[in-house]
Design an enzyme around this catalytic site. Sequence first.
Site, PDB file in Angstrom:
ATOM      1  N   GLY B  31       0.791  -1.223   0.000  1.00 26.87           N
ATOM      2  CA  GLY B  31       0.000   0.000   0.000  1.00 26.87           C
ATOM      3  C   GLY B  31       0.822   1.271   0.000  1.00 26.87           C
ATOM      4  O   GLY B  31       0.288   2.358  -0.200  1.00 26.87           O
ATOM      5  N   CYS B 239     -27.310 -10.096 -16.447  1.00 23.86           N
ATOM      6  CA  CYS B 239     -26.743  -9.872 -17.779  1.00 23.86           C
ATOM      7  C   CYS B 239     -27.751 -10.336 -18.826  1.00 23.86           C
ATOM      8  O   CYS B 239     -28.272 -11.450 -18.747  1.00 23.86           O
ATOM      9  CB  CYS B 239     -25.419 -10.621 -17.925  1.00 23.86           C
ATOM     10  SG  CYS B 239     -24.754 -10.563 -19.607  1.00 23.86           S
ATOM     11  N   CYS B 242     -25.813 -13.438 -20.849  1.00 27.56           N
ATOM     12  CA  CYS B 242     -25.462 -14.720 -20.241  1.00 27.56           C
ATOM     13  C   CYS B 242     -26.291 -14.998 -18.981  1.00 27.56           C
ATOM     14  O   CYS B 242     -26.151 -16.050 -18.373  1.00 27.56           O
ATOM     15  CB  CYS B 242     -23.965 -14.788 -19.929  1.00 27.56           C
ATOM     16  SG  CYS B 242     -23.480 -13.910 -18.439  1.00 27.56           S
ATOM     17  N   CYS B 264     -22.479  -8.059 -19.177  1.00 28.82           N
ATOM     18  CA  CYS B 264     -21.275  -8.170 -18.357  1.00 28.82           C
ATOM     19  C   CYS B 264     -20.199  -7.239 -18.902  1.00 28.82           C
ATOM     20  O   CYS B 264     -19.959  -7.193 -20.107  1.00 28.82           O
ATOM     21  CB  CYS B 264     -20.714  -9.592 -18.407  1.00 28.82           C
ATOM     22  SG  CYS B 264     -21.746 -10.829 -17.633  1.00 28.82           S
ATOM     23  N   CYS B 270     -18.309 -13.329 -19.748  1.00 28.80           N
ATOM     24  CA  CYS B 270     -19.619 -13.435 -20.393  1.00 28.80           C
ATOM     25  C   CYS B 270     -19.568 -14.449 -21.540  1.00 28.80           C
ATOM     26  O   CYS B 270     -20.453 -15.308 -21.672  1.00 28.80           O
ATOM     27  CB  CYS B 270     -20.044 -12.062 -20.905  1.00 28.80           C
ATOM     28  SG  CYS B 270     -21.784 -11.940 -21.339  1.00 28.80           S
TER      29      CYS B 270
END
Lengths: 363, 289
Positions: B31, B239, B242, B264, B270
């Site tokens: 970080g 979606c 899909c 997606c 997808c």
Amino acid sequence: MYVAVKGGERAIDAAHEWLAEERRGDAAVPELTVPQIREQMALAVNRVMAEGSLYDPDLAALAIKQARGDLIEAIFLIRAYRTTLPRLGHSAPVDTGAMRCDRRISATFKDVPGGQVLGPTFDYTHRLLDFALEAEGEAPRAREAEPRREPTPRVTEFLNKDGLIQDEPRTDATPPDMTREPMEYPAGRPLRLQALTRGDEGFVLGMAYSTQRGYGRNHPFVGELRIGAVEVEMEVPELGFPVCIGELTLTECETVNQFAGSKLEPAQFTRGYGLVFGQTERKAISMALVDRALRWEELGEENIGAPAQDEEFVLAHSDNIQGTGFLEHIKLPHYVDFQSELELVRKMRAEALGTAKFKEAAE
Amino acid sequence: MTDQAYNFAYLDEQTKRMIRRALLKALAVPGYQVPFASREMPMPYGWGTGGVQVTAACLTPEDRLKVIDQGADDTTNAVSIRKFFERTAEVETTEHTAEATVIQTRHRIPEQPLEEGQILVYQVPIPEPLRFLEPRETETRKMHALEEYGLMHVKLYEDIAHNGAISTAYAYPVKVEGRYVMDPSPIPKFDNPKLESAAIQLFGAGREQRIYALPPHTKVVSLDFEDHPFEASKADHDCDLCGCGSSYLDEVITDDAGGRMFVCSDTDFCATRQAEGHRGALSPQEEYA
């Protein structure tokens, strides 16, 4: 019906083809050659060399041709090329005192040893379009005079002899290299000067202009402006002495600035310094003004919060390649982030409208 | 330009070594933003130069590279960066998340969980999570050093006071291993929980000359308040291609009468689902035949 956005690759190839065709323009018009750009667009070439940080007029001219005259794009091409070049060594500091001056003027003295030499300047031209240039004519020839053989003395040195201008401490320390180390603040003067000399001409000009209008005013006089060729020397270990490896044209500007003095120091003039590749005097003068403004702390002046006094602000935003890249990246797709904002705004609106209705019902 | 004139993966070995050192430091201090001497790249700043440099420093000839932008392999800039490495490193490329050893991404984390041995490289525009609260680098570095994150909490609190919710939808700040507040790059906050991953995650900011990292299984907590807990939100749909109800969705405008569909954002995810026979509300009918 939704069709998947395929074909990005074909679109890119087609765009590049179109770009190449547009670059050439009307094929009935003769094509520009790189030497033509180098010779006849010399000031554009100079700017590309200065902000590209690479002294090579042929490459700069090629970059201008490839960039269709977009100078920032040309500078970008030069930077991207420069970064791949191996570092074979370091030159000795160039001696601008030994410059073969094409132009050398001082605004602080009517006449100075070495003389006032106007050189090839736009300064006193009347900006009237010269329609004769539309036709092809004979190459103009200027009258000639004997060139000066001896070195041209510096105007600020005359002031220095009397102690009237603050002396610059000499140092042999190796300066930091902003292209090899990440920038850290406070950066110090060597890094500031590096950043300013490759900084965007428009940005540095704007910063300098702002000081003249009162945002960090420092009363500059052009003590001296000189443009000309200097030799570049390099120490070759096998030889043990410096040898000349080429020549550069440089523009150097030294400003003389007022300084009121303090309880500890009597009044004295101070300096701002600009040094830029090629004939680039607007940039060199601007650089000197901004350099001087950034020296407020070391000279014990007040920081009035002017942008040109703020080292981090000036240095972080002077580079046009960084600036243009980040600015133009907002053309890239951002629809994932936008979708996320869309959902949040819808949700917040729904909640706010729901609360309003609830309030209405309660009233 | 001859491609042979350039080193493997474009950058010279000295530059790669400098970047790898920064990467190791970044992995050692999760970080923390490590300054590095970012090079000028042959693509513009702001277009992934940091990610490209990190990828170049990580690639070996045996790697298989995937490049996505907005979750998709076929967005123009992803195509351009993939081509760059095909040309300068001649590595194999793939669109399948599971097959890739190195994935360079902009704005998304793939839906399919990453595994050990994979590297995810993020393109980062502004690495400093405190930048829009305090523009000065000199100040923000001090704030990180002193772990002085009060300003960020005040900002989040003010969001709630003004809007009733934390009004950050992407680049949602996180705290890493209880120490550094980090900008996860402009991924939607939906992706934040995926930052705790088995893969190595590397973040490169070229213009801003910073590299930071998350080693595998690092604890990453999205900043929030007890009474306003963090929520990884997405469009409230499935979606349309899909049928997936748990993936991040793009909203696509389909006509000028308000028609729209949701698909997606992760194109590989997808396509894989569709190949497996999953169907959404707007899947072409003929495919059922």
